[in-house]
Design a protein around this motif. Structure first.
Motif, short mmCIF file in Angstrom:
data_model
loop_
_atom_site.label_atom_id
_atom_site.label_comp_id
_atom_site.label_asym_id
_atom_site.label_seq_id
_atom_site.Cartn_x
_atom_site.Cartn_y
_atom_site.Cartn_z
N SER A 155 0.83 -1.22 0.00
CA SER A 155 0.00 0.00 0.00
C SER A 155 0.85 1.25 0.00
O SER A 155 0.72 2.12 -0.87
N LEU A 161 -2.49 -2.01 -3.50
CA LEU A 161 -3.73 -2.44 -2.83
C LEU A 161 -4.11 -1.43 -1.74
O LEU A 161 -3.24 -0.80 -1.13
N PRO A 162 -5.41 -1.26 -1.49
CA PRO A 162 -5.86 -0.36 -0.42
C PRO A 162 -5.49 -0.91 0.95
O PRO A 162 -5.40 -2.13 1.13
N SER A 163 -5.30 -0.03 1.90
CA SER A 163 -4.77 -0.44 3.21
C SER A 163 -5.83 -0.58 4.29
O SER A 163 -5.53 -1.07 5.38
N ARG A 166 -13.50 -1.96 3.66
CA ARG A 166 -14.02 -2.99 2.77
C ARG A 166 -14.17 -2.51 1.33
O ARG A 166 -14.37 -3.32 0.43
N GLY A 167 -14.11 -1.20 1.10
CA GLY A 167 -14.28 -0.70 -0.25
C GLY A 167 -15.73 -0.78 -0.71
O GLY A 167 -16.66 -0.76 0.10
N ASN A 179 -17.71 -8.75 -0.68
CA ASN A 179 -16.54 -8.18 -1.36
C ASN A 179 -16.17 -8.94 -2.62
O ASN A 179 -15.29 -8.49 -3.36
N ASP A 184 -13.18 -3.73 -6.86
CA ASP A 184 -12.75 -2.94 -5.72
C ASP A 184 -12.89 -3.72 -4.41
O ASP A 184 -12.01 -3.65 -3.54
N ARG A 187 -10.03 -6.19 -4.23
CA ARG A 187 -8.76 -5.53 -3.92
C ARG A 187 -8.65 -5.23 -2.42
O ARG A 187 -7.56 -5.28 -1.85
N HIS A 188 -9.78 -4.92 -1.78
CA HIS A 188 -9.74 -4.59 -0.36
C HIS A 188 -9.61 -5.84 0.52
O HIS A 188 -9.09 -5.74 1.64
N PHE A 269 -6.39 -3.49 9.67
CA PHE A 269 -6.95 -3.08 8.38
C PHE A 269 -8.26 -2.30 8.51
O PHE A 269 -8.88 -1.99 7.49
N TRP A 271 -11.08 -3.28 9.36
CA TRP A 271 -12.12 -4.09 8.71
C TRP A 271 -13.36 -4.10 9.60
O TRP A 271 -13.30 -4.50 10.76
#
Length: 326
Positions: A155, A161-163, A166-167, A179, A184, A187-188, A269, A271
């Motif tokens: 990242s 990749l996103p850090s 959940r996008g 997801n 997207d 990727r998350h 993350f 999350w």
């Protein structure tokens, strides 16, 4: 089969009772929930009224009996922070955690089986030695450190990749958003899934390798070779099937353990799952939510272990389910 299921149900009830008792007993050591509910500016009289209203002044026996009676009706208490049933809060966060565990499980299955079989077939190859060395390092590194290193490399360093988060997720039904339905979202979930899988993947590679090497020395494998059966069929049909029996048993327990490991992964993350919610509940001294989380996670463990025992009996019909439940 029926007798085994009935026996496991009674065992599950006993385990859930112990989990609920322990979880409810430790809540008094987590702090005063009124501190987060009303702050410091409220008078002592108002605090005492709230304690009476919430039942916090009752004896432990009375509080636990009331909680147990409500739990039997599906009521695990009301979250102090969210002001809604604790079970509803957890069920809203559960899909994100289950998707993360599913992603990690998929990675473990897809990598551990071929790597474990390869290192067993060719134990002296350079690649096999490298894999076994890497597995030792993987077991030794904590999951949160792996997550931080992945963020720093993929990242911060390369921006691939996103850090966190959940996008863009796709709504499926109810509170379930996935997801796995767009780019997207995928990727998350890639880095959190690999981070969560990192602590279990080396264990399964080494377990499959050890079991495979033992099976390859058995008499029926030698007989199959003597008959001229193709090597790939010996490895992936005859040997692998018997190798997976103990792996299934360990795997079921470890999948349940990953639900608990998501606390660290989800925190790093950001999350929005059960693990991240649990840490926030601890910081807010949201005791109903904490106790409900422990009960739900315990229930997942019990269900997972029961399902694993059933699968074990299906994979190996010679195993008596009644004996497994003994």
């Amino acid at each position: 089969m029926l007798a085994y299921l009935v026996k496991r149900i009674f065992q599950a009830i006993g385990v859930m009772f112990v989990i609920s008792l322990i979880g409810f007993a430790i809540q008094d050591n987590l702090g005063d929930p009124l501190r987060e509910l009303v702050g410091q500016s409220v008078t002592e009289e108002v605090r005492q009224e709230l304690r009476e209203e919430l039942g916090l002044n009752d004896s432990f026996t009375k509080q636990y009996t009331r909680f147990l009676g409500n739990a039997l009706h599906g009521d695990l208490g009301t979250s102090y922070f969210f002001k809604e049933p604790a079970l509803d809060v957890i069920l809203k966060k559960l899909p994100a955690t289950l998707e993360l565990v599913f992603g990690a499980t998929l990675i473990i299955v897809c990598l551990s089986v071929p790597l474990g079989v390869m290192t067993a077939i060719r134990p002296n190859a350079i690649l096999s030695k490298f894999i076994m060395g890497a597995s030792i390092i993987g077991i030794s590194i904590p999951v949160f450190l792996t997550a931080i290193l992945m963020i720093y490399v993929f990242s911060v360093g390369y921006g691939w990749l996103p850090s966190f988060g959940r996008g863009d997720v796709v709504h499926v039904f109810g509170d379930w958003d996935t997801n796995f339905a767009n780019v997207d979202g995928l990727r998350h979930i890639i880095m959190p899934s690999f981070a969560l899988a990192s602590i279990m993947l080396p264990l399964f590679v080494r377990l499959i390798r050890a079991e495979m090497m033992e099976v390859l020395q058995s008499e029926y494998v030698k007989y199959a070779r003597a008959k001229g059966i193709r090597p790939w069929r010996i490895y992936f049909v005859h040997a692998l099937k018997n190798t997976l029996l103990p792996v299934i048993t360990v795997g079921g327990v470890q999948i349940g353990t990953m639900v608990a490991y998501t606390i660290l992964t989800e925190t790093v993350f950001q999350w929005p799952g059960m693990g991240f919610m649990f840490l926030e509940a601890v910081n807010r001294v949201d005791t109903p939510l904490i106790v409900a989380y422990l009960i739900v996670v315990g229930f997942i463990f019990v269900v997972t272990n029961t399902v694993v025992d059933l699968i074990y009996g299906l994979v190996n019909p010679t195993v008596k389910l009644a004996r497994l439940g003994a």
